[in-house]
Design an enzyme around this catalytic site. Sequence first.
Site, PDB file in Angstrom:
ATOM      1  N   CYS A   2       1.036  -1.166   0.032  1.00 33.52           N
ATOM      2  CA  CYS A   2      -0.128   0.156  -0.066  1.00 33.52           C
ATOM      3  C   CYS A   2       0.761   1.380  -0.166  1.00 33.52           C
ATOM      4  CB  CYS A   2      -1.001   0.102   1.141  1.00 33.52           C
ATOM      5  SG  CYS A   2      -1.725  -1.559   1.510  1.00 33.52           S
ATOM      6  N   ARG A  27       2.959   0.762  -7.057  1.00 31.98           N
ATOM      7  CA  ARG A  27       2.977  -0.262  -5.989  1.00 31.98           C
ATOM      8  C   ARG A  27       1.861  -1.344  -6.027  1.00 31.98           C
ATOM      9  NH1 ARG A  27       6.479   1.691  -1.635  1.00 31.98           N
ATOM     10  NH2 ARG A  27       5.108   0.439  -0.170  1.00 31.98           N
ATOM     11  N   TRP A  76      -3.863  -2.021  -0.902  1.00 25.82           N
ATOM     12  CA  TRP A  76      -3.695  -3.388  -1.499  1.00 25.82           C
ATOM     13  C   TRP A  76      -4.413  -4.334  -0.328  1.00 25.82           C
ATOM     14  CZ3 TRP A  76      -2.215  -5.971  -5.991  1.00 25.82           C
ATOM     15  CH2 TRP A  76      -2.145  -7.226  -5.828  1.00 25.82           C
ATOM     16  N   ASN A 102       0.091   0.780   6.700  1.00 27.69           N
ATOM     17  CA  ASN A 102       0.681  -0.399   5.682  1.00 27.69           C
ATOM     18  C   ASN A 102       1.147  -1.227   6.587  1.00 27.69           C
ATOM     19  OD1 ASN A 102       0.183   1.292   3.636  1.00 27.69           O
ATOM     20  ND2 ASN A 102       2.335   1.743   3.147  1.00 27.69           N
ATOM     21  N   GLY A 103       1.158  -2.614   6.033  1.00 31.78           N
ATOM     22  CA  GLY A 103       1.633  -3.685   6.736  1.00 31.78           C
ATOM     23  C   GLY A 103       0.564  -4.393   7.369  1.00 31.78           C
ATOM     24  N   GLU A 485      11.257 -24.016 -13.262  1.00 28.36           N
ATOM     25  CA  GLU A 485      11.126 -22.632 -12.756  1.00 28.36           C
ATOM     26  C   GLU A 485      12.447 -21.999 -13.266  1.00 28.36           C
ATOM     27  OE1 GLU A 485       9.508 -18.898 -11.682  1.00 28.36           O
ATOM     28  OE2 GLU A 485       8.897 -20.934 -12.339  1.00 28.36           O
ATOM     29  N   LYS A 489      12.218 -18.740 -16.065  1.00 28.08           N
ATOM     30  CA  LYS A 489      12.924 -17.458 -15.971  1.00 28.08           C
ATOM     31  C   LYS A 489      13.987 -17.024 -17.016  1.00 28.08           C
ATOM     32  CE  LYS A 489      10.571 -16.109 -12.796  1.00 28.08           C
ATOM     33  NZ  LYS A 489       9.417 -16.919 -13.455  1.00 28.08           N
ATOM     34  N   GLU A 492      11.725 -16.686 -20.500  1.00 31.30           N
ATOM     35  CA  GLU A 492      10.952 -15.488 -20.821  1.00 31.30           C
ATOM     36  C   GLU A 492      11.423 -14.000 -20.532  1.00 31.30           C
ATOM     37  OE1 GLU A 492       7.798 -15.430 -17.496  1.00 31.30           O
ATOM     38  OE2 GLU A 492       9.402 -15.745 -15.923  1.00 31.30           O
ATOM     39  N   HIS A 508      17.811 -40.142 -23.019  1.00 26.41           N
ATOM     40  CA  HIS A 508      16.845 -40.559 -23.672  1.00 26.41           C
ATOM     41  C   HIS A 508      16.252 -39.593 -24.920  1.00 26.41           C
ATOM     42  CE1 HIS A 508      15.529 -44.047 -21.276  1.00 26.41           C
ATOM     43  NE2 HIS A 508      15.819 -43.368 -20.465  1.00 26.41           N
ATOM     44  N   LYS A 607       1.296  -9.710 -17.338  1.00 28.71           N
ATOM     45  CA  LYS A 607       1.419 -10.001 -15.953  1.00 28.71           C
ATOM     46  C   LYS A 607       0.263 -11.016 -15.437  1.00 28.71           C
ATOM     47  CE  LYS A 607       3.258  -9.958 -11.798  1.00 28.71           C
ATOM     48  NZ  LYS A 607       4.283 -10.746 -11.520  1.00 28.71           N
TER      49      LYS A 607
END
Length: 612
Positions: A2, A27, A76, A102-103, A485, A489, A492, A508, A607
């Site tokens: 936030c 943010r 947020w 915030n938090g 993963e 990364k 992409e 194989h 995104k």
Amino acid sequence: MCGIVGYIGNRQAAPILLEGLSRLEYRGYDSAGLAVRSGSGEVELVKAKGRLKVLAEKTNGGQTLRGECGIGHTRWATHGEPSETNAHPHATEDRGVVGVHNGIIENYKELKEVLQHTGYRFYSQTDTEVALKLVDYYLKKYKGGPIDAIAHTMMRIRGSYALALMFRDYPGEIFVARKDSPLIVGAGGDETFIASDVPAILKYTRTVYYVGNMEIGRLSAGQVHFYNIDQDEIAKEPAEIDWDAEAAEKGGFEHFMMKEIHEQPRAVQDTLGAIIKDDRIDAGWMGLTEEEIRELRQIYMVACGSAYHVGVAAQYVIEDLAGIPVRVELASEFRYRTLLLDTDTLVIVISQSGETADSLAALREAKEHGARTLGIVNVVGSSIAREADHVFYTLAGPEIAVATTKAYSTQLIAAYALALEMARVRGRMEEDRYLASVAELRTLPDKMARVLEDKERIQWFAAKFASAKDIFFIGRGIDYAVSMEGSLKMKEISYVHSEAYAAGELKHGTISLVEDGTLVVGVLTQPALYEKTVSNMLETKTRGAYLMGLTSYGNYNVEDTADFTVYVPRTDPHFATSLAIIPLQLMAYYVSVARGLDVDKPRNLAKSVTVE
């Protein structure tokens, strides 16, 4: 996270607050609000769900709110769905105390019950309202003024917070407090500014004070005073900011992706803080009852992209610890198959945004077949969160870069927590081992931070392979999930062709693609599989491959095989993915930078994929 802004001076506050909030839109947020006071008059509150422009329209660009002292916030959602009611600022019933936050207040439920017994009523679902009314409680109980009330509150609440508060009996002043969440105070002539990040105030001043951990600030027009938790005034020297606005938004990092890589320890810590209570997993956060866990016969992990790779890692962990059969399914394929689901099946849908189209469709298909559903999401009130039977919220905060890093890491934490709780409930894990495993989870943020300290070596290595045509990532078991993963990364954001393979599958067919100079990355964090993967790496080396080994401290003989070795701290092998992925994120980032690409916005990617 936030955004917080504040202003005290001789100009109209609301337009300045709106301008500051607009500088913090990167943010991420789902609602916004302003609180403004003129002289000794009452505070005016205006809140709006959605984008900041809705708030601007409601206030005519801030012109309808008259006053020279105010605070603003973009939220947020973490506790409570996005709505005007849950939006900040919050206030006591008499508006004697108004504030933004915030938090995460970890013990807000406990504090809320205490306050309710003393007569306080609550209108929102937020932890922020609880913190605010606790300040009011101490203000009225001890009558020691705002600093005393804030200090008492800070001693009672657990978690992270940045607070900005206005008190009716102290017009023309704003009080701030901080623990872990960032907060700065800007000074310029007869004006004082507050912000959770530098870009919000760069237009007005470059002289700032950084509010320290467990410190309180008392601010008026052109005046700034700071106090420690014992209420003793402390001296603080201002700093001069020389960043441009874009750099400030990124916290000094060149790209959002690198900023978010570095935010992973904190994101993991926040998520752990929300789910671990008294050294145990809080089953309430997961949303599953013990009875439901005991009745499970099978689990489906359904997701796309990086979230799918979380599912692959989770399969190994849940099956090994909890003894429940797990299938991992691509969401885009799930509903086009013959589904063997029943009421004793749990379908876990993983999505950062909670809006991924294929994942949402899979969730709906699972519900139609009578299966129980659990969403692991990062956005409160998202479609998956609303429609799933149960929801597990990760606390990664908003991600700006397209390539996920911290959301992936917090999803892993959700998977570990589910595995441990299922193992405990189903009698597969004795109490001592369960407590030791939970304790080991809590060490992960510090260990992740230690991995980041090795980034310069990885940068040097990545520069050598910036022109690579093919890169192969290999591993066995959980290390194979890490390889998947790592490969994603790389491809992409750097556009280098890369593939992940179960190490034993190389012979194989795939090994025919290895030639002189081909980079092969071997992931070796699983002790039981270590020697087998080393053997597979040697098979590629004899065919000209250049080897990078990624392993845990103590496995030094990998240096006899690999040309370059990266070490991560030791942890329970079930949790190794959280540490092993960071060097691979860094390597992909540095290869992309060396190739001069747009790291945060790779071509053809979005995104959140909200169409099939």
